[in-house]
Design a protein around this motif. Structure first.
Motif, PDB file in Angstrom:
ATOM      1  N   LEU A  17       0.845  -1.207   0.000  1.00 46.72           N
ATOM      2  CA  LEU A  17       0.000   0.000   0.000  1.00 46.72           C
ATOM      3  C   LEU A  17       0.877   1.253   0.000  1.00 46.72           C
ATOM      4  CD1 LEU A  17      -2.836  -1.019   2.452  1.00 46.72           C
ATOM      5  CD2 LEU A  17      -3.138  -0.292   0.066  1.00 46.72           C
ATOM      6  N   GLY A  18       0.499   2.205  -0.840  1.00 43.86           N
ATOM      7  CA  GLY A  18       1.241   3.456  -0.929  1.00 43.86           C
ATOM      8  C   GLY A  18       2.395   3.428  -1.915  1.00 43.86           C
ATOM      9  N   THR A  19       2.734   2.259  -2.450  1.00 43.90           N
ATOM     10  CA  THR A  19       3.792   2.197  -3.470  1.00 43.90           C
ATOM     11  C   THR A  19       3.326   3.001  -4.680  1.00 43.90           C
ATOM     12  OG1 THR A  19       4.573   0.038  -2.711  1.00 43.90           O
ATOM     13  CG2 THR A  19       5.111   0.645  -4.981  1.00 43.90           C
ATOM     14  N   PRO A  20       4.149   3.933  -5.165  1.00 41.91           N
ATOM     15  CA  PRO A  20       3.737   4.743  -6.313  1.00 41.91           C
ATOM     16  C   PRO A  20       3.548   3.899  -7.582  1.00 41.91           C
ATOM     17  CG  PRO A  20       5.684   5.684  -5.251  1.00 41.91           C
ATOM     18  CD  PRO A  20       5.458   4.326  -4.644  1.00 41.91           C
ATOM     19  N   TYR A  21       2.703   4.405  -8.465  1.00 38.84           N
ATOM     20  CA  TYR A  21       2.504   3.744  -9.757  1.00 38.84           C
ATOM     21  C   TYR A  21       3.730   3.986 -10.630  1.00 38.84           C
ATOM     22  CZ  TYR A  21       0.678   2.324 -14.239  1.00 38.84           C
ATOM     23  OH  TYR A  21       0.506   1.686 -15.438  1.00 38.84           O
ATOM     24  N   SER A 116      -2.804  -1.574  -8.207  1.00 34.10           N
ATOM     25  CA  SER A 116      -2.018  -0.381  -8.503  1.00 34.10           C
ATOM     26  C   SER A 116      -2.684   0.320  -9.670  1.00 34.10           C
ATOM     27  CB  SER A 116      -0.574  -0.752  -8.850  1.00 34.10           C
ATOM     28  OG  SER A 116       0.186   0.420  -9.069  1.00 34.10           O
ATOM     29  N   TYR A 117      -2.934   1.594  -9.476  1.00 36.21           N
ATOM     30  CA  TYR A 117      -3.705   2.361 -10.447  1.00 36.21           C
ATOM     31  C   TYR A 117      -2.929   3.618 -10.795  1.00 36.21           C
ATOM     32  CZ  TYR A 117      -8.359   3.137 -12.467  1.00 36.21           C
ATOM     33  OH  TYR A 117      -9.411   3.271 -13.317  1.00 36.21           O
ATOM     34  N   GLU A 118      -2.894   3.926 -12.075  1.00 32.07           N
ATOM     35  CA  GLU A 118      -2.152   5.106 -12.538  1.00 32.07           C
ATOM     36  C   GLU A 118      -2.548   6.348 -11.736  1.00 32.07           C
ATOM     37  OE1 GLU A 118      -0.713   6.926 -16.807  1.00 32.07           O
ATOM     38  OE2 GLU A 118      -2.315   5.453 -16.757  1.00 32.07           O
ATOM     39  N   ARG A 119      -1.576   7.132 -11.369  1.00 35.58           N
ATOM     40  CA  ARG A 119      -1.681   8.366 -10.575  1.00 35.58           C
ATOM     41  C   ARG A 119      -1.980   8.117  -9.094  1.00 35.58           C
ATOM     42  NH1 ARG A 119      -4.114   9.567 -15.289  1.00 35.58           N
ATOM     43  NH2 ARG A 119      -6.214   9.486 -14.489  1.00 35.58           N
TER      44      ARG A 119
END
Length: 144
Positions: A17-21, A116-119
């Motif tokens: 959780l919180g990992t950037p895209y 994981s979702y863009e932005r």
């Protein structure tokens, strides 16, 4: 083939959780896309990735005769009817009608999933009717 402990799968997935895209990446806390999240969970739950992932397009509307993600998962995971998808299951979403399934999530509860979702990066959100009707395939991670 026996399934991995779903609570362990969910705990590992939530650690992302919180990992950037980041398109085609798979590093917890650094960057990943939806498949990269699944690959990272695989590495912790099952072990080394069984094959290299070739470059892939980000086009969710891509059509074709081959369900590449589903075929890859089917070769290494335990397939379930989508009506039996349960917490800990990897689900593949068909984002537009008649397109191949190209988005990946992990169910964390009967009405929630992580992806994981863009932005937005790795998030956990409700499995709304809109998301639920897009599920095309479901798989369980095997035991190590």
């Amino acid at each position: 083939m026996n399934a991995a402990d779903p609570e362990r799968v969910i705990a590992i997935a939530r650690s992302w959780l919180g990992t950037p895209y980041h398109d085609q990446a798979s590093l917890c806390g650094v960057g990943c896309d939806c498949l990269g999240l699944a690959r990272g969970v695989w590495r912790e739950v099952v072990g080394p990735e069984p094959f290299a992932i070739p470059p892939y397009s980000r086009d969710w509307g891509e059509t074709g005769p081959c369900e590449v993600l589903a075929e890859g998962a089917r070769a290494r995971m335990i397939e379930l009817p989508i009506t039996e998808a349960c917490p800990g299951a990897l689900v593949l979403f068909r984002m537009t009608p008649r397109a191949i399934a190209k988005h990946v999530g992990i169910l964390t509860g009967p009405d929630s999933f992580l992806h994981s979702y863009e932005r937005l990066g790795v998030i956990e959100e409700p499995l709304t009717p809109s998301w639920r009707r897009r599920i095309a395939f479901a798989f369980l991670f095997p035991q190590r």
